[in-house]
Design an enzyme around this catalytic site. Structure first.
Site, short mmCIF file in Angstrom:
data_model
loop_
_atom_site.label_atom_id
_atom_site.label_comp_id
_atom_site.label_asym_id
_atom_site.label_seq_id
_atom_site.Cartn_x
_atom_site.Cartn_y
_atom_site.Cartn_z
N GLU A 108 0.87 -1.16 0.00
CA GLU A 108 0.00 0.00 0.00
C GLU A 108 0.92 1.22 0.00
O GLU A 108 1.90 1.25 0.72
CB GLU A 108 -0.86 -0.11 1.26
CG GLU A 108 -1.84 0.98 1.48
CD GLU A 108 -1.15 2.16 2.06
OE1 GLU A 108 -0.35 1.99 2.99
OE2 GLU A 108 -1.37 3.26 1.53
N TYR A 120 7.47 0.50 -8.23
CA TYR A 120 6.56 -0.66 -8.26
C TYR A 120 6.03 -0.91 -9.67
O TYR A 120 5.94 -2.05 -10.11
CB TYR A 120 5.40 -0.46 -7.28
CG TYR A 120 5.83 -0.23 -5.85
CD1 TYR A 120 6.84 -1.01 -5.28
CD2 TYR A 120 5.25 0.77 -5.07
CE1 TYR A 120 7.26 -0.79 -3.98
CE2 TYR A 120 5.66 0.98 -3.76
CZ TYR A 120 6.66 0.20 -3.22
OH TYR A 120 7.07 0.41 -1.94
#
Ligand SMILES: CC(C)(COP(=O)(O)OP(=O)(O)OC[C@H]1O[C@@H](n2cnc3c(N)ncnc32)[C@H](O)[C@@H]1OP(=O)(O)O)[C@@H](O)C(=O)NCCC(=O)NCCS
Length: 152
Positions: A108, A120
């Site tokens: 998250e 990411y």
């Protein structure tokens, strides 16, 4: 001169070495006590990036939940950012999860954290959800990377 960087399992001793510079030189997301609990947890796996002259320049960790893992932390020392260390750490976390035959790796991230989101996305993490106002004024983006996807 270019330094050689090794990835090793993180020990409590490593945490002690960076304790006094944790907030100033790394980040303020996590404090010493929480990290110590994480390192002592049987479900966590933490790694460090270390130069050949012994400087700890980053660390990262996952928590394993049945057959999936959550990235709890990935932090590079401020003076070492944007030089590939985060990618090296993430690559190793992915390898650890693959070796453990886990199905997915999730995390998250604050919607404003562009360096992290870039990292990411570069690895192929997909945006799978939003935690509205998870941070004070921002949403949290939930991202996931699929591992060991069956071929048949
Ligand atoms: C997120 C973080 C770990 C990335 O580590 P890093 O060592 O700087 O990452 P890398 O050098 O491997 O770069 C990875 C990619 O992100 C890009 N990137 C790095 N910093 C960037 C920035 N400030 N803005 C945009 N992209 C950036 C790099 O260009 C690279 O992409 P590329 O290979 O396509 O060029 C680091 O910025 C950090 O420690 N941030 C604070 C802690 C944090 O936010 N952790 C994530 C919590 S979810």
């Amino acid at each position: 001169m270019l330094k050689k960087i090794d990835i090793q399992e993180m020990s409590l001793n490593d945490l002690e070495k960076i304790k006094d510079i944790l907030i100033s030189d790394f980040d303020d997301f996590w404090n010493y006590n929480i990290l110590k609990d994480e390192l002592e947890s049987p479900n966590s796996k933490y790694i460090i990036a270390k130069t050949n002259d012994g400087e700890i320049i980053g660390f990262a960790g996952i928590k394993i939940i049945i057959n999936t893992a959550d990235i709890m932390n990935i932090v590079v020392k401020k003076s070492w950012r944007n030089q590939g260390v985060g990618s090296l750490l993430l690559n190793n976390l992915v390898s650890i999860c693959k070796d453990l035959n886990l199905l997915s790796l999730s995390l998250e991230v604050n919607e404003d954290n562009h360096p992290a989101i870039h990292l990411y996305e570069k690895f192929g993490f997909k945006n799978i959800g939003l935690r509205k106002n998870y941070y004070k004024n921002n949403d949290g983006i939930v991202m996931e990377y699929s591992l060991n996807v069956p071929t048949d």
